[in-house]
Design a protein around this motif. Sequence first.
Motif, PDB file in Angstrom:
ATOM      1  N   GLU A  18      18.655 106.606   8.204  1.00 52.80           N
ATOM      2  CA  GLU A  18      18.958 105.689   9.443  1.00 52.80           C
ATOM      3  C   GLU A  18      18.010 104.467   9.495  1.00 52.80           C
ATOM      4  N   VAL A  19      16.815 104.653   9.149  1.00 52.17           N
ATOM      5  CA  VAL A  19      16.032 103.399   9.097  1.00 52.17           C
ATOM      6  C   VAL A  19      16.507 102.382   8.230  1.00 52.17           C
ATOM      7  N   ASP A  20      16.936 103.016   7.072  1.00 54.85           N
ATOM      8  CA  ASP A  20      17.581 101.689   6.111  1.00 54.85           C
ATOM      9  C   ASP A  20      18.849 101.135   6.743  1.00 54.85           C
ATOM     10  N   SER A  21      19.440 101.939   7.407  1.00 57.96           N
ATOM     11  CA  SER A  21      20.887 101.272   7.986  1.00 57.96           C
ATOM     12  C   SER A  21      20.466 100.191   9.086  1.00 57.96           C
ATOM     13  N   HIS A  22      19.588 100.666   9.949  1.00 56.54           N
ATOM     14  CA  HIS A  22      18.946  99.683  10.896  1.00 56.54           C
ATOM     15  C   HIS A  22      18.371  98.432  10.376  1.00 56.54           C
ATOM     16  N   PHE A  23      17.663  98.702   9.293  1.00 59.27           N
ATOM     17  CA  PHE A  23      17.116  97.454   8.624  1.00 59.27           C
ATOM     18  C   PHE A  23      18.093  96.547   8.003  1.00 59.27           C
ATOM     19  N   GLN A  24      18.817  97.111   7.519  1.00 64.53           N
ATOM     20  CA  GLN A  24      20.128  96.435   6.734  1.00 64.53           C
ATOM     21  C   GLN A  24      20.826  95.854   7.781  1.00 64.53           C
ATOM     22  N   PHE A  25      21.175  96.450   9.030  1.00 64.14           N
ATOM     23  CA  PHE A  25      21.729  95.709   9.835  1.00 64.14           C
ATOM     24  C   PHE A  25      20.918  94.466  10.227  1.00 64.14           C
ATOM     25  N   LEU A  26      19.861  94.750  10.719  1.00 67.50           N
ATOM     26  CA  LEU A  26      19.072  93.553  10.939  1.00 67.50           C
ATOM     27  C   LEU A  26      19.025  92.535  10.207  1.00 67.50           C
ATOM     28  N   LEU A  27      18.906  92.860   8.799  1.00 63.41           N
ATOM     29  CA  LEU A  27      18.859  91.755   7.642  1.00 63.41           C
ATOM     30  C   LEU A  27      20.206  91.083   7.628  1.00 63.41           C
ATOM     31  N   GLY A  28      21.210  91.687   7.997  1.00 60.20           N
ATOM     32  CA  GLY A  28      22.605  91.278   7.873  1.00 60.20           C
ATOM     33  C   GLY A  28      22.691  90.227   9.140  1.00 60.20           C
ATOM     34  N   VAL A  29      22.235  90.546  10.299  1.00 61.11           N
ATOM     35  CA  VAL A  29      22.208  89.530  11.307  1.00 61.11           C
ATOM     36  C   VAL A  29      21.693  88.471  10.994  1.00 61.11           C
ATOM     37  N   TRP A  30      20.397  88.528  10.522  1.00 60.71           N
ATOM     38  CA  TRP A  30      19.436  87.439  10.225  1.00 60.71           C
ATOM     39  C   TRP A  30      20.098  86.475   9.154  1.00 60.71           C
ATOM     40  N   VAL A  31      20.569  87.075   8.034  1.00 57.44           N
ATOM     41  CA  VAL A  31      21.191  86.292   6.914  1.00 57.44           C
ATOM     42  C   VAL A  31      22.312  85.532   7.696  1.00 57.44           C
ATOM     43  N   PHE A  32      23.152  86.127   8.530  1.00 50.71           N
ATOM     44  CA  PHE A  32      24.309  85.301   8.951  1.00 50.71           C
ATOM     45  C   PHE A  32      23.828  84.215   9.623  1.00 50.71           C
ATOM     46  N   PHE A  33      23.142  84.305  10.859  1.00 51.79           N
ATOM     47  CA  PHE A  33      22.747  83.328  11.589  1.00 51.79           C
ATOM     48  C   PHE A  33      21.995  82.314  10.761  1.00 51.79           C
ATOM     49  N   THR A  34      21.031  82.703   9.662  1.00 50.03           N
ATOM     50  CA  THR A  34      20.465  81.586   9.002  1.00 50.03           C
ATOM     51  C   THR A  34      21.214  80.989   8.395  1.00 50.03           C
ATOM     52  N   VAL A  35      22.489  81.285   7.502  1.00 55.54           N
ATOM     53  CA  VAL A  35      23.551  80.699   6.960  1.00 55.54           C
ATOM     54  C   VAL A  35      24.222  79.722   7.758  1.00 55.54           C
ATOM     55  N   LEU A  36      24.552  80.529   8.944  1.00 54.79           N
ATOM     56  CA  LEU A  36      25.306  79.580   9.870  1.00 54.79           C
ATOM     57  C   LEU A  36      24.697  78.365  10.290  1.00 54.79           C
ATOM     58  N   ILE A  37      23.558  78.414  10.909  1.00 54.10           N
ATOM     59  CA  ILE A  37      22.558  77.408  11.370  1.00 54.10           C
ATOM     60  C   ILE A  37      22.394  76.311  10.178  1.00 54.10           C
ATOM     61  N   ALA A  38      22.075  76.935   9.023  1.00 55.08           N
ATOM     62  CA  ALA A  38      21.658  75.715   7.879  1.00 55.08           C
ATOM     63  C   ALA A  38      22.928  75.100   7.625  1.00 55.08           C
ATOM     64  N   MET A  39      24.043  75.777   7.587  1.00 58.91           N
ATOM     65  CA  MET A  39      25.493  75.144   7.325  1.00 58.91           C
ATOM     66  C   MET A  39      25.864  73.953   8.251  1.00 58.91           C
ATOM     67  N   LEU A  40      25.710  74.323   9.509  1.00 58.39           N
ATOM     68  CA  LEU A  40      25.976  73.557  10.548  1.00 58.39           C
ATOM     69  C   LEU A  40      25.092  72.276  10.667  1.00 58.39           C
ATOM     70  N   ILE A  41      23.718  72.349  10.250  1.00 59.78           N
ATOM     71  CA  ILE A  41      22.785  71.452  10.078  1.00 59.78           C
ATOM     72  C   ILE A  41      23.299  70.398   9.035  1.00 59.78           C
ATOM     73  N   ILE A  42      23.554  70.865   7.943  1.00 59.28           N
ATOM     74  CA  ILE A  42      23.857  70.142   6.752  1.00 59.28           C
ATOM     75  C   ILE A  42      25.181  69.447   7.119  1.00 59.28           C
ATOM     76  N   TYR A  43      26.266  70.027   7.712  1.00 59.21           N
ATOM     77  CA  TYR A  43      27.651  69.617   8.006  1.00 59.21           C
ATOM     78  C   TYR A  43      27.379  68.474   9.228  1.00 59.21           C
ATOM     79  N   PHE A  44      26.575  68.775  10.267  1.00 64.47           N
ATOM     80  CA  PHE A  44      26.307  67.720  11.347  1.00 64.47           C
ATOM     81  C   PHE A  44      25.409  66.293  10.606  1.00 64.47           C
TER      82      PHE A  44
END
Length: 286
Positions: A18-44
């Motif tokens: 359960e600790v691992d699932s929680h951690f992976q979820f946090l990691l997933g959210v973090w990767v998703f927003f990091t990639v999204l924001i980085a791509m928008l910065i480059i695009y704009f």
Amino acid sequence: MFAEVPLYPTAASTFAEEVDSHFQFLLGVWVFFTVLIAMLIIYFSARYRRGVHAPRGTGIHHPLALELAWTLIPLGLVLFIFVWGARIYVTWAEPSDDAHQVYVVGRQWMWHLQHASGQREINQLHVPAGRPVKLTLISQDVIHSFFCPEFRLHMDVLPNRYTNAWFQATRPGRYHLFCSQYCGTYHSQMVGEVIVMEPDAFQRWLGQGADNSAAAAGGKLFQKLQCVSCHGAEARRAPLLENLYRTTVPLEGGGSVIADKAYLRESILYPDAKVVAGYKSIMPSF
Ligand code: CUA
């Protein structure tokens, strides 16, 4: 090459997944927003760079739906993370009553472990698989931290204050025990191992030296320091102390109190604070 470098330590306790699932979820959210924001910065940056004819400055007024979306979606997301994390924490913070008890003393630079039945160990902890183990931890000097990565177990070990932790190992094996708080020159050598055994083998191991339990040691002190001459079964000058723990004690001047740890500690330090009904306050203070 990377096959020998595992991403995670083995999962060997009931919390681990359960600790691992929680951690992976946090990691997933973090990767998703990091990639999204980085791509928008480059695009704009590319789309609106200097010298390019792109529409600029068209005012956008009160896009209600958009504002609600960027408020409510993150709110839902962080609340979900909070509730999930809090549930793990609550389970983790409440050991079951039938847990196997182990007292842990950390000091520069070793772990001293004692089972409730008296078995002592240094830098090694034997525990049964499939049964909760409750740790009561304290330090003799500086702050240490009890860390078993395979159990996802991590607890600070403090001087002057007891802390608690528990875990339930799922499979037999040998696992790491680290001190994870820098505690001086040989901090890095303050390591040990947790040996998880089949319940039967553990019971045999535990049976090998059971008469130096904390209760037996206390009993010896009780005799040796002459406490028994006033508090023993024959003496009548002071209340009987045998089997006192968790019983109800009537007090002089009315009322009663449950003989819990706080009451015992208070009565040792301040014998006058609560006097047992029928006795005088003649106990010297320590
Ligand atoms: Cu004890 Cu680091």
